[in-house]
Motif scaffolding. Sequence first.
Motif, PDB file in Angstrom:
ATOM      1  N   ARG A  26      -4.023  11.481  -0.300  1.00  0.00           N
ATOM      2  CA  ARG A  26      -4.550  12.125  -1.506  1.00  0.00           C
ATOM      3  C   ARG A  26      -4.788  11.074  -2.589  1.00  0.00           C
ATOM      4  NH1 ARG A  26      -6.436  17.148  -0.930  1.00  0.00           N
ATOM      5  NH2 ARG A  26      -5.923  17.609  -3.080  1.00  0.00           N
ATOM      6  N   TRP A  27      -4.007   9.997  -2.562  1.00  0.00           N
ATOM      7  CA  TRP A  27      -4.189   8.861  -3.468  1.00  0.00           C
ATOM      8  C   TRP A  27      -3.621   7.652  -2.744  1.00  0.00           C
ATOM      9  CZ3 TRP A  27      -1.386   8.436  -8.863  1.00  0.00           C
ATOM     10  CH2 TRP A  27      -1.673   7.214  -9.450  1.00  0.00           C
ATOM     11  N   ILE A  28      -4.498   6.778  -2.315  1.00  0.00           N
ATOM     12  CA  ILE A  28      -4.064   5.554  -1.642  1.00  0.00           C
ATOM     13  C   ILE A  28      -4.230   4.397  -2.614  1.00  0.00           C
ATOM     14  CG2 ILE A  28      -4.507   3.934   0.241  1.00  0.00           C
ATOM     15  CD1 ILE A  28      -5.339   6.315   1.971  1.00  0.00           C
ATOM     16  N   LEU A  29      -3.176   3.628  -2.755  1.00  0.00           N
ATOM     17  CA  LEU A  29      -3.187   2.441  -3.600  1.00  0.00           C
ATOM     18  C   LEU A  29      -3.097   1.216  -2.704  1.00  0.00           C
ATOM     19  CD1 LEU A  29      -2.893   0.856  -6.283  1.00  0.00           C
ATOM     20  CD2 LEU A  29      -0.422   1.248  -6.080  1.00  0.00           C
ATOM     21  N   LEU A  30      -4.049   0.304  -2.863  1.00  0.00           N
ATOM     22  CA  LEU A  30      -4.036  -0.969  -2.156  1.00  0.00           C
ATOM     23  C   LEU A  30      -3.826  -2.064  -3.195  1.00  0.00           C
ATOM     24  CD1 LEU A  30      -7.138  -0.418   0.167  1.00  0.00           C
ATOM     25  CD2 LEU A  30      -4.723  -0.025   0.716  1.00  0.00           C
ATOM     26  N   VAL A  58      -6.676  -1.400  -5.920  1.00  0.00           N
ATOM     27  CA  VAL A  58      -7.711  -0.456  -5.530  1.00  0.00           C
ATOM     28  C   VAL A  58      -7.068   0.924  -5.416  1.00  0.00           C
ATOM     29  CG1 VAL A  58      -9.435   0.127  -3.780  1.00  0.00           C
ATOM     30  CG2 VAL A  58      -8.931  -2.286  -4.275  1.00  0.00           C
ATOM     31  N   HIS A  59      -7.588   1.870  -6.196  1.00  0.00           N
ATOM     32  CA  HIS A  59      -7.096   3.247  -6.203  1.00  0.00           C
ATOM     33  C   HIS A  59      -8.157   4.130  -5.563  1.00  0.00           C
ATOM     34  CE1 HIS A  59      -3.867   2.410  -9.171  1.00  0.00           C
ATOM     35  NE2 HIS A  59      -4.733   1.512  -9.617  1.00  0.00           N
ATOM     36  N   ILE A  60      -7.788   4.796  -4.465  1.00  0.00           N
ATOM     37  CA  ILE A  60      -8.712   5.683  -3.769  1.00  0.00           C
ATOM     38  C   ILE A  60      -8.121   7.085  -3.821  1.00  0.00           C
ATOM     39  CG2 ILE A  60      -9.957   6.105  -1.622  1.00  0.00           C
ATOM     40  CD1 ILE A  60      -9.030   3.057  -0.988  1.00  0.00           C
ATOM     41  N   PHE A  61      -8.782   7.934  -4.564  1.00  0.00           N
ATOM     42  CA  PHE A  61      -8.286   9.275  -4.825  1.00  0.00           C
ATOM     43  C   PHE A  61      -9.066  10.332  -4.073  1.00  0.00           C
ATOM     44  CE2 PHE A  61      -7.063   7.218  -8.844  1.00  0.00           C
ATOM     45  CZ  PHE A  61      -5.823   7.760  -9.084  1.00  0.00           C
ATOM     46  N   HIS A  62      -8.379  11.391  -3.676  1.00  0.00           N
ATOM     47  CA  HIS A  62      -9.058  12.642  -3.378  1.00  0.00           C
ATOM     48  C   HIS A  62      -9.576  13.125  -4.733  1.00  0.00           C
ATOM     49  CE1 HIS A  62      -9.734  16.832  -2.388  1.00  0.00           C
ATOM     50  NE2 HIS A  62      -9.683  16.485  -1.103  1.00  0.00           N
ATOM     51  N   SER A  63     -10.739  13.731  -4.770  1.00  0.00           N
ATOM     52  CA  SER A  63     -11.372  14.121  -6.044  1.00  0.00           C
ATOM     53  C   SER A  63     -10.442  14.906  -6.960  1.00  0.00           C
ATOM     54  CB  SER A  63     -12.638  14.938  -5.776  1.00  0.00           C
ATOM     55  OG  SER A  63     -13.547  14.168  -5.033  1.00  0.00           O
ATOM     56  N   LYS A  89       0.846  -1.193   0.000  1.00  0.00           N
ATOM     57  CA  LYS A  89       0.000   0.000   0.000  1.00  0.00           C
ATOM     58  C   LYS A  89       0.871   1.229   0.000  1.00  0.00           C
ATOM     59  CE  LYS A  89      -1.156  -0.464   4.764  1.00  0.00           C
ATOM     60  NZ  LYS A  89      -2.157  -0.496   5.788  1.00  0.00           N
ATOM     61  N   GLU A  90       0.354   2.226  -0.684  1.00  0.00           N
ATOM     62  CA  GLU A  90       1.077   3.487  -0.802  1.00  0.00           C
ATOM     63  C   GLU A  90       0.100   4.637  -0.619  1.00  0.00           C
ATOM     64  OE1 GLU A  90       3.474   3.798  -4.327  1.00  0.00           O
ATOM     65  OE2 GLU A  90       3.857   1.646  -4.334  1.00  0.00           O
ATOM     66  N   GLY A  91       0.612   5.751  -0.142  1.00  0.00           N
ATOM     67  CA  GLY A  91      -0.168   6.973  -0.080  1.00  0.00           C
ATOM     68  C   GLY A  91      -0.854   7.265   1.230  1.00  0.00           C
ATOM     69  N   HIS A  92      -0.695   6.400   2.243  1.00  0.00           N
ATOM     70  CA  HIS A  92      -1.370   6.659   3.514  1.00  0.00           C
ATOM     71  C   HIS A  92      -0.871   7.932   4.186  1.00  0.00           C
ATOM     72  CE1 HIS A  92      -4.373   3.737   4.818  1.00  0.00           C
ATOM     73  NE2 HIS A  92      -3.779   2.886   4.000  1.00  0.00           N
ATOM     74  N   ASN A  93       0.368   8.319   3.922  1.00  0.00           N
ATOM     75  CA  ASN A  93       0.924   9.513   4.563  1.00  0.00           C
ATOM     76  C   ASN A  93       0.201  10.789   4.152  1.00  0.00           C
ATOM     77  OD1 ASN A  93       2.783   7.874   5.796  1.00  0.00           O
ATOM     78  ND2 ASN A  93       4.406   8.314   4.337  1.00  0.00           N
ATOM     79  N   THR A  94      -0.123  10.907   2.878  1.00  0.00           N
ATOM     80  CA  THR A  94      -0.761  12.135   2.399  1.00  0.00           C
ATOM     81  C   THR A  94      -2.269  11.994   2.250  1.00  0.00           C
ATOM     82  OG1 THR A  94      -0.469  11.531   0.079  1.00  0.00           O
ATOM     83  CG2 THR A  94       1.300  12.806   1.121  1.00  0.00           C
TER      84      THR A  94
END
Length: 118
Positions: free
Chosen positions: A78-82, A89-94, A71-76
Motif C-alpha cells: 500500500r506504501w513501499i519506501l525504497l 522513493v515513496h510508492i503509494f497506492h492512490s 525498504k519497507e511496505g512490501h508485505n502490504t
Amino acid sequence: MINTVEEIVKKAYEAIDDKKGEDIAVLNVGNISSMADYFVITSASSERQVQAIAHNVEDELEKEGLYVKGKEGHNTSRWILLDYGDVMVHIFHSEEREFYNLERLWKDAPYVDIDNLN
C-alpha cells in the motif's frame, strides 16, 4: 554509470514512468531534512502496480550498481519506501497517498522539474 544524486533521481523517475506511475513528484528536501536530499513520490491504482513500480526501480538502479539500503511496505504493497540514502522513493497506492499527503507534510520543500535537474 551514475555519479550524482540527481542521476539517481532521474533513473528512479524513469523507472517509475516506465511502469505508469501516476502523479510523479520530486521534492528537494535537502535544505529542510537530514534524512535525504530528494523524495520521489508516485502513486498507483492497485497493489500489483505498486509492487511492479518498486521492482522496476530496484532493477533499474541495480543495473547501475546501486542497491537499496532499506525498504519497507512490501508485505502490504500500500506504501513501499525504497531508501537509497540521499534519495527516498515513496510508492503509494492512490488511497494512501491521498491520506498521508507527503507533499503537504513537506510543503516547504520545493518541487523539482525533472527536465531541469542537473
